[in-house]
Design an enzyme around this catalytic site. Structure first.
Site, PDB file in Angstrom:
ATOM      1  N   GLY A 167       0.734  -1.093   0.029  1.00 20.08           N
ATOM      2  CA  GLY A 167       0.053   0.143  -0.071  1.00 20.08           C
ATOM      3  C   GLY A 167       0.878   1.434   0.008  1.00 20.08           C
ATOM      4  N   ASP A 202      -5.408  -3.638  -5.295  1.00 21.58           N
ATOM      5  CA  ASP A 202      -6.021  -3.681  -3.984  1.00 21.58           C
ATOM      6  C   ASP A 202      -7.543  -3.866  -4.108  1.00 21.58           C
ATOM      7  OD1 ASP A 202      -6.297  -1.114  -4.994  1.00 21.58           O
ATOM      8  OD2 ASP A 202      -5.886  -0.160  -2.995  1.00 21.58           O
TER       9      ASP A 202
END
Length: 254
Positions: free
Chosen positions: A8, A109
């Site tokens: 991330g 994601d």
């Protein structure tokens, strides 16, 4: 064991699975300047600290929203484990029906999150991701990803507020005592936490009105536990949706 890696903007999260069993989770900060060797040292150190038998790792899969980190991390995993990593992207089977204008633009994601929701929860579903960005996803009754909303994340909003308003101090978020604050720090904290909670409740209401259906409500991400405590809707918190999705995708491609 399977090594699942979620890259991330703020953190890199690792999980080790043995079959469907989650054995352990690890994380460290995302650093765009680190080399493959730097990441290899970090990863090896984490494995050693947690007494992981590296020889038992037989597979690796990565989801990354930070392209500059993807290749160094792939090389680091190869150095430490000797294994080539599968990277979620074009050519990787997910089994997900994406009903967006341009499915190729969807981040890995979000794909992993939707794959996990599709397999693990009743649909239709509304999924709130409370990370660097706040994302809200809608999956219909046929378990297709139909779109959503993206807005500034909790920490991004707080940082923007305190850095652009000269008289507002930087604060650390904490659980508010009341909605109405009696000092500047409490007022900022209340605004961020109750404001985001109210936004989530409001968006859930708008989504359900638009699709004319009641939905399963889910939340994931670093701020999910903190914010959803103050939501009026019942929301299931699962901070491992991306990791679970990675495991499912890996198994689909074996």
């Amino acid at each position: 064991m399977l090594l699942c890696t979620d890259v991330g903007n703020t953190n890199i999260k690792f999980a080790l699975y043995k079959g469907d069993e989650l054995l352990m989770k690890m994380r460290f900060s995302t650093n765009r300047k680190k080399t493959a060797d730097d990441y290899a040292v970090d990863l090896y150190s984490i494995f050693q600290i947690n007494n992981v038998d590296i020889q038992s790792i037989s597979g690796s899969i990565i989801s990354s929203v930070v392209p500059v980190v993807t290749s160094p991390l792939e090389n680091a995993i190869k150095t430490v484990t000797g294994i080539d990593s599968m990277v979620v992207g074009p050519g990787v089977k997910t089994g997900l029906d994406i009903r967006l204008d341009n499915p190729a633009t969807v981040g890995s994601d979000l794909v992993c999150t939707c794959v996990a929701v599709k397999e693990l929860y009743p649909c239709p579903a509304i999924v709130v991701g409370l990370g660097t960005a706040t994302t809200i996803l809608y999956m219909n009754e046929n378990r297709a990803y139909c779109g959503g909303t993206i807005l500034p994340g909790v920490q991004v909003s707080l940082d923007a507020l305190t850095s652009n308003a000269a008289l507002l101090p930087a604060i650390k978020l904490s659980m508010p005592k009341n909605v109405i604050g009696t000092n500047t720090a409490d007022c900022i904290c209340n605004g961020i936490i109750y404001g985001n909670a109210s936004m989530i409740d409001g968006m859930i209401e708008r989504y359900e009105q638009e699709v004319h259906k009641s939905c399963t409500h889910l939340a994931t991400g670093g701020f999910a536990q903190m914010i959803t405590k103050f939501c009026k809707n019942d929301i299931i918190v699962n901070d491992d949706l991306i990791l679970e999705g990675l495991k499912i995708i890996y198994n689909k491609n074996r």
